[in-house]
Design a protein around this motif. Sequence first.
Motif, short mmCIF file in Angstrom:
data_model
loop_
_atom_site.label_atom_id
_atom_site.label_comp_id
_atom_site.label_asym_id
_atom_site.label_seq_id
_atom_site.Cartn_x
_atom_site.Cartn_y
_atom_site.Cartn_z
N PHE B 82 175.99 68.42 92.10
CA PHE B 82 174.94 68.09 91.02
C PHE B 82 174.33 70.25 91.12
CE2 PHE B 82 170.71 67.97 89.82
CZ PHE B 82 170.19 68.13 88.29
N PRO B 84 170.89 71.48 89.74
CA PRO B 84 169.38 71.12 89.07
C PRO B 84 169.33 72.56 87.80
CG PRO B 84 168.85 70.89 92.02
CD PRO B 84 170.79 71.43 91.31
N GLN B 85 168.64 71.92 87.39
CA GLN B 85 167.30 73.22 86.57
C GLN B 85 167.41 74.35 87.74
OE1 GLN B 85 165.03 73.16 83.07
NE2 GLN B 85 166.48 72.51 82.40
N GLN B 86 166.39 73.89 88.24
CA GLN B 86 165.26 74.67 89.06
C GLN B 86 165.88 74.23 90.55
OE1 GLN B 86 161.21 73.33 89.23
NE2 GLN B 86 160.52 75.30 90.52
N ASP B 87 166.64 75.28 91.31
CA ASP B 87 166.45 74.99 92.76
C ASP B 87 165.44 74.60 93.06
OD1 ASP B 87 165.78 77.01 94.87
OD2 ASP B 87 165.77 78.47 93.49
N GLU B 88 166.79 73.68 94.76
CA GLU B 88 165.39 72.06 95.47
C GLU B 88 166.36 73.58 97.10
OE1 GLU B 88 167.12 69.22 93.64
OE2 GLU B 88 165.34 69.01 92.84
N LEU B 89 165.94 74.77 97.87
CA LEU B 89 166.44 75.06 98.53
C LEU B 89 165.44 75.18 99.20
CD1 LEU B 89 168.38 78.35 97.18
CD2 LEU B 89 169.54 75.82 97.82
N LEU B 90 165.86 75.21 100.63
CA LEU B 90 164.69 75.43 101.75
C LEU B 90 164.86 76.65 101.94
CD1 LEU B 90 166.71 72.28 104.15
CD2 LEU B 90 164.53 72.14 103.05
N ASP B 91 163.46 77.24 101.80
CA ASP B 91 162.81 78.50 102.53
C ASP B 91 162.70 78.95 103.36
OD1 ASP B 91 162.86 78.36 98.99
OD2 ASP B 91 160.36 78.60 99.27
N GLN B 98 172.02 76.39 105.18
CA GLN B 98 171.24 76.08 104.32
C GLN B 98 173.06 75.87 103.73
OE1 GLN B 98 168.60 74.72 101.01
NE2 GLN B 98 170.14 73.29 101.15
N ILE B 102 174.21 70.89 103.61
CA ILE B 102 174.34 70.07 102.86
C ILE B 102 175.90 69.40 103.71
CG2 ILE B 102 175.25 70.58 101.00
CD1 ILE B 102 172.24 70.50 101.14
N ARG B 137 169.36 82.49 94.13
CA ARG B 137 169.04 81.03 94.72
C ARG B 137 170.36 80.24 93.54
NH1 ARG B 137 163.35 80.91 97.23
NH2 ARG B 137 164.26 78.49 96.46
N LEU B 144 176.70 74.99 95.91
CA LEU B 144 175.88 73.70 97.25
C LEU B 144 176.88 72.21 96.23
CD1 LEU B 144 172.33 75.14 98.45
CD2 LEU B 144 174.50 74.77 99.75
N ALA B 145 177.20 72.61 94.76
CA ALA B 145 177.52 71.38 94.49
C ALA B 145 178.90 71.44 94.26
CB ALA B 145 177.18 72.31 93.41
#
Lengths: 446, 292
Positions: B82, B84-91, B98, B102, B137, B144-145
């Motif tokens: 998946f 996502p529309q807005q990334d969910e990365l660990l800053d 990262q 994953i 990003r 990652l997907a």
Amino acid sequence: MRTVLRLLFMYFMGTPVLRALTLGGLALWAISFYILTTQAQSTGKVMLGVAGLAAVFLGSSLMPLMVGRLARSHAMVNLPYGRLKLLISAFLTVALVSLLAGILALYSFGAGVSAEVGWWSEPHLFDYVILVGKLAFTTAFIVAGWLYLALWFVTSQRNMFGFAKGLAVIAFILLVPVREAQDPVAEFSWQLLQIAIAWIVFGAGFLLWPKWQAFSARWRPGAPAAPAGASKRRLEGREVDLMLGTANPLMFIAAQAVPIIIAMRFGTHGNSVWLYFLTIFGAVAGAVAGQAAQRSRVLWLRTNWSRDELFRHVERSFWRHNGFVLGAIVLLTLAIGGYTGITPSVFAAGLPLLVLGTVLSTYLGLMVTRGLRWIEGGVGVFVMLTLMSLAIYVVEAKGSLSVVFIAETLMAMLIFVLRKAARRRWARIDWMECRAPRGFAGRGAA
Amino acid sequence: MTDAIVQASGLGKSFGRKTVLHDVSFNIGPGEVVGVLGKNGAGKTTLLELMLGFTAPSAGSVQVFGHESRTLPGPAKMRVGFVPQQDELLDQLSVADQLRVIASFYPKWDGELIDRLCAEWSIDTRARIKVMSVGERQKLSILLAFGHKPDLLILDEPVASLDPIARRQFLEQLVAISADEQRAIVFSSHIVSDIERLANRIWILKEGRLDWQEDLDSLKESIVRVHVRGAGGELPQLEIPGALAFRRQGATLTAVVRGWNAGAQAALEQSGSVRIEIEPLSLEEIFLELHR
């Protein structure tokens, strides 16, 4: 001017909850003000006004978030005098809240010292009461400014760093400006100078921030690369914690311990305040669990856990993190107790309060699977008020602690209720309902 | 379809009084690349999140690999990717960290593929995520997907932040992935040309309903622009069933028609002495006509 007024209106009336808090707070304040101008002072009458004041402050809690968001938005570059208008609106918000505090202090003090004779008709009394009002105004101005800063950290960066920064600010304001305000030789002119310096520095920084960013970007170095082996070791076995934001309790502990230690050395030595503050710190440490739901979404997709198993892993992760933080707070309490002479009976009743504060707020945080709603907010307020009252009572009770132990037992039973509620909510968690607001700097997990 | 990867029937989703999706039914089989089109607020993200089990349907059901999406078991989830529309990365992490975090969740993580894509997509694995641009990003989120080679890849507006070169690279990679006939890809985008290039099935969501869900060729054959010219300079009175829009200019009538077929053409020809020209439409034109 219209923009500033519109912004002010949005800060205080932006959502139904804020509107209710602001209007309810103003009503309480007005009732208290009316009573204090017509009757003699009593604690209950003043507390009515203080509660109103607190509600108005909470009613404007959108201000730091809105100012921060708008200041960082691209639109702000194009809006004429956008940053200046934002700065003025922030200043006026602090001024409005402080004005209410000043007026309330003036009238409650006046009512206290002259139940029979109007203080305004006695020249010496008049000057003194006005001075008290002015001091209350400036103190509120200083404290409210810092509190808004803490709110900005907590609401804009909803992760460990945000909470840690917010806590550090709260620790600072509780132990420095408040103590200074209690100082019998506090001077109005000195406080005014503090406000002027703080706002000139803040204002200059706020207005010049874009220029500074553009200027400093030229010299900003790239992030140094960590050796691959060290990085692998650092991450192994902590992947889930990293994604939940619970991998590094040391940062949180440091943010709590440093200001406490400084305040212990240079701040107040009265042991009555310590248990109160440390209980709040313990509760705030637990509240970071409030971000668990939104961070767990992709964790669910990338693991073979069901929603129920996910809850258990999340719960374990927060227990581990908050356990470290609680341990540090308990150690600090013991150290402070030794330093300020807290009695064994206060320790016996006080240490469970710290544990209860952390555990209850952890489960309250885990209950937040659909944003903060009335039920969680109400239980949260109840828990915090009970803990704070008990913390004061423990120190003031001087020997009779049976009430405290009964209350602590009831609070311990509440833990099981909250855990059950949290677990039930996680069993049907819906990530569309706990989505992180767009544009937050602190993001969740990948 | 018995071997469907995703099956939905009567799917609906409401938020309070607002209904976002109504009675949506579909199947997605192996080898299908589904492009989801719709205006803002049409329900694209909600539909994708229902398929991922992030949210519960208010009506109907959606099954992924034969399981209810809300209670997808671990082995099935390992087959889903998946973006996502807005990334969910660990800053706070570096790109390498990262990826490592994953990768640890998947027994079959293709590190070689990811290393190769990092090089091709110019992603510096030593960079800190905090200082990366939005586009960088987004590239990382896509990687990652991909890493666990999912059988079902769901992408919610994945190319919105990518430059044309990165977009082209991404699409090429997606073409390579879709070449595996066991995989299915569902992706939403506002860039209609990308969907036209890649998708073999088109879903058009309109006001919470699946207004179209056939293959691209059928869509293009079904919705066309018809030019009808009257013989001898006069145009008889005509009735065109399924017409979405009309324009009459002199002896020429131009209409965009939905449900065009040989029968419709024969019926029109019989209604008078007319000359008919059929003009195919691009997917973007079809989308615009359907939302006129």
